[in-house]
Design an enzyme around this catalytic site. Structure first.
Site, PDB file in Angstrom:
ATOM      1  N   ASP A  32      -6.234  -2.804  -6.556  1.00 46.44           N
ATOM      2  CA  ASP A  32      -7.222  -2.050  -5.751  1.00 46.44           C
ATOM      3  C   ASP A  32      -6.846  -0.472  -5.850  1.00 46.44           C
ATOM      4  OD1 ASP A  32      -8.158  -4.408  -5.036  1.00 46.44           O
ATOM      5  OD2 ASP A  32      -7.128  -4.236  -3.072  1.00 46.44           O
ATOM      6  N   GLN A  53       0.810  -1.060   0.039  1.00 46.76           N
ATOM      7  CA  GLN A  53      -0.006  -0.173  -0.223  1.00 46.76           C
ATOM      8  C   GLN A  53       0.869   1.459  -0.087  1.00 46.76           C
ATOM      9  OE1 GLN A  53      -0.312  -2.624   1.923  1.00 46.76           O
ATOM     10  NE2 GLN A  53      -2.566  -2.998   2.323  1.00 46.76           N
ATOM     11  N   ARG A 101     -13.408  -5.267  -6.908  1.00 52.62           N
ATOM     12  CA  ARG A 101     -13.815  -6.363  -5.730  1.00 52.62           C
ATOM     13  C   ARG A 101     -14.153  -5.692  -4.310  1.00 52.62           C
ATOM     14  NH1 ARG A 101      -8.273  -8.944  -3.096  1.00 52.62           N
ATOM     15  NH2 ARG A 101      -7.128  -7.016  -2.768  1.00 52.62           N
ATOM     16  N   GLN A 159      -0.345  -0.216  -6.055  1.00 51.32           N
ATOM     17  CA  GLN A 159      -1.209  -0.720  -4.964  1.00 51.32           C
ATOM     18  C   GLN A 159      -1.826   0.849  -4.407  1.00 51.32           C
ATOM     19  OE1 GLN A 159      -0.730  -3.812  -2.620  1.00 51.32           O
ATOM     20  NE2 GLN A 159      -2.710  -3.776  -1.477  1.00 51.32           N
ATOM     21  N   ASP A 160      -3.110   0.854  -4.268  1.00 54.82           N
ATOM     22  CA  ASP A 160      -3.887   2.104  -3.714  1.00 54.82           C
ATOM     23  C   ASP A 160      -3.300   3.271  -4.126  1.00 54.82           C
ATOM     24  OD1 ASP A 160      -4.906  -0.192  -2.429  1.00 54.82           O
ATOM     25  OD2 ASP A 160      -4.142   0.354  -0.314  1.00 54.82           O
TER      26      ASP A 160
END
Length: 649
Positions: free
Chosen positions: A489, A445, A565, A467-468
């Site tokens: 994500d 993250q 998701r 990520q993020d």
């Protein structure tokens, strides 16, 4: 009836927590006779209260309102007697905190009892469900002759309304119930802040505990501000704003709980998390009531548990294009300028973006316009809650670059803290910027941009990460013609955000990306069905970077990409009139783990094109948005964009 049952359920949860605290007092009182007596008496009183509450819950659906009033009156007395027993031995912090908790429990039970009395005395005539009046106030309940011993009958509902408008009176009464619920949430919120402050003081030298406590305190301050704003706007009929702000407040309380979850190794933290669970339930109840008032108005018969699109329930709205055009104004005069080198480059006012933000006024209704000239700015920027209406202009994507590399692998950092650029103050606007986090695909993250700014507009900006990348954390946000790159994500959070005309690009993941991967573009985090949050993508391109697409076409079966998701139980994301390119798998959507959230999420598609838009093999738990309901996700309906105050100064 359902409102009353909900109130009793919350009282029951809090009652069991009070029993747990009393049991702790007993265990800590060995050898101190007056403390042991008080704790034992308290436990007996609370057991009696629990029995009477359980009996009340059972008899209410059968119309036994008189019995319910008697038993709840007894339950309230037992709770007070527990508090009173502890009053005389209040010489420890545990006893003091338990008494504070009991005060809140007594308020909750009193509220439930008042509702039962109103139902008993006035029945369906909700217009008369006002604060309790007694004989001293000249109010008398009806009954039979003095010698009668039969059942006292509840009078039929009276059709004659009050002298003033019946509609206005009904709404006032309901708001009174809601305001009571919000008042109890506010009291508990302040207690949660006190507990979090205690955790911070006890965490000296323990980096992850200090970070969790500081994050918790920031979340709770934000929650308090949103609760206060909700209380102010409700009497003026601002139900949509109230829903947005309470949705944010609920998210903040959950995020405080979540921050503590990862450092839950002391009794103080454990007890605080238990207290936060109750607070979250209280706030959820208040939010559900506000939603019911907004959606159903005076039709109290429809004030039922929340139903969502997944249940076949749709709120109404205008046409998809309605809601006003949300754009960053062009040609605003800069209040201050920023250059890469303050002393050597163009005579700017500041050499860093953060200094320019800090120089702006607090709680301003006027825009504070910052022009950040071309250059690469290696810094972490924070726009605090008090810095309202900040506007940041750059010289264009790839020209004005704000960069950082914070990530969760570094000591004392959570995902929330890793953002290169973080905004909380409302009314934030930005245009012509690249904001990036260069931590790399193996750093987990690492956020580039995080926003909690209500009614914020981001246009012609680029967000780069892995990520993020983009943390659309809470409240109402609008993104126009932006570029967003990442892999895991990389658009996530619990905001109500619309992405319009944006380019969403998957970039290579891992140090050896040729091995393959499962990527999710979005991970929306709605925790409660009453929250007015979700991600809406309109007329966007979903594709990969050139580098990623070379990898994809070299071995398509190992490079799997999904639209989203479910990060949390009521995750909501829709794609409307978007171009979904070949990299999107036929299944379209990815589970989080097992069957978590698959029955409660809402993932919808409508009017999309491209090789990835074929719906024939989509997962069964995704949906096609009915044509007659696509307008629910318009700027006007979903963000209330037509109500945003877009001034040019």
């Amino acid at each position: 009836m359902e409102i009353i049952q909900s109130a009793l359920s919350i009282s029951g949860d809090n009652l069991r927590q009070a029993q747990s605290f009393s049991d702790q007092i007993l265990k800590a009182s060995t050898g101190v006779s007056d403390h042991v007596t008080a704790a034992n008496n308290c436990l007996e009183h609370l057991r009696n209260a629990e029995y009477r509450l359980r009996s009340t819950v059972e008899v209410l659906p059968r119309g036994g309102y008189k019995h319910a009033r008697a038993w709840m009156s007894g339950g309230l007395a037992y709770q007070y007697d527990c508090w009173s027993a502890l009053k005389y031995v209040n010489d420890t912090k545990l006893i003091h905190d338990t008494m504070s908790f009991l005060n809140n429990l007594i308020s909750l039970t009193s509220n439930g009892l008042s509702l039962i009395r109103a139902l008993d005395v006035f029945g369906d005539d909700v217009a008369k469900w006002a604060p309790v009046r007694t004989e001293r106030d000249g109010f008398w309940e009806s009954g039979g002759a003095l010698g009668e011993g039969g059942e006292l009958r509840v009078p039929d509902a009276v059709n004659a309304g009050p002298d003033w408008s019946e509609k206005k009176w009904v709404i006032w009464v309901k708001e009174g119930i809601i305001q009571s619920a919000l008042s109890i949430s506010g009291d508990n919120l302040r207690q949660a802040q006190s507990f979090s402050d205690q955790i911070l003081k006890a965490s000296t030298g323990v980096a992850d505990h200090v970070t969790a406590a500081n994050n918790c305190l920031e979340h709770l301050r934000n929650a308090e501000y949103r609760l206060r704003s909700t209380v102010e706007v409700l009497p003026r009929g601002g139900y949509k704003h109230a829903r947005a702000w309470m949705s944010g407040g609920l998210a903040y309380q959950y995020d405080c709980w979540s921050a503590l979850k990862y450092v839950n190794d002391t009794k103080l933290i454990h007890d605080t998390m238990s207290f936060l669970n109750n607070l979250i339930s209280l706030t959820s109840n208040g939010l559900s009531l506000i939603r019911a008032l907004d959606v159903f108005g005076d039709d109290v018969a429809k004030w039922a548990p929340v139903r969502t699109e997944r249940d076949g329930f749709w709120e109404s709205g205008g046409a998809l294009g309605e809601g006003g055009e949300l754009r960053v104004p062009v040609g605003l005069k800069a209040d201050v300028t920023v250059c890469k080198s303050k002393n050597n480059n163009g005579g700017c006012d500041y050499g860093s973006v953060q200094d320019a933000v800090n120089a702006g006024p607090d709680w301003s209704e006027k825009k504070w316009v910052i022009w950040v000239k071309e250059g690469v700015y290696e810094e972490t920027v924070r726009v605090g809650l008090e810095k309202r209406n900040v506007v940041v202009y750059g010289d264009g994507i790839g020209k004005t670059v704000i960069t950082g590399n914070l990530n969760v692998g570094q000591p004392g950092l959570s995902t929330y803290n890793t953002a290169t650029f973080g905004v909380v103050g409302d009314g934030f606007m930005a245009s012509g910027l690249t904001i990036e986090n260069t931590a790399g695909p193996d750093a987990h993250q690492a956020v580039a941009f995080r926003s909690d700014s209500d009614q914020s507009i981001i246009e012609n900006c680029e967000f780069l990460g892995n990520q993020d990348t983009l943390y659309a954390h809470s409240l109402r946000q609008f993104y126009k013609s932006c570029i967003i790159q990442g892999n895991v994500d990389f658009i996530f959070g619990n905001s109500a955000s619309i992405f319009q005309d944006c380019t969403i690009l998957v970039r290579p993941r891992q140090l050896k990306p040729e091995k393959g991967e499962n990527n999710a573009v979005t991970a929306h985090g709605r925790i409660d069905p009453a929250q007015s949050t979700g991600f809406v993508f309109q007329n966007c391109l979903i594709n990969g970077t050139e580098e990623y697409m070379r990898l994809y076409y070299s071995k398509p079966k190992v490079h799997k990409n999904y639209l989203g998701r479910p990060w949390k139980e009521f995750s909501r994301t829709v794609f409307i009139d978007c171009n979904l390119e070949a990299l999107i798998t036929p299944q379209g959507w990815m589970p989080w783990t097992g069957d978590f959230a698959l029955k409660t999420l809402y993932y919808g598609e409508s009017g999309n094109t491209g090789k990835g838009s074929d719906l024939s093999a989509r997962v069964t738990w995704s949906s096609q948005i009915p044509a007659e309901h696509v307008n629910v996700y318009s700027v006007g309906n979903f963000l209330q964009g037509d109500q945003w105050k877009l001034t040019s100064s």
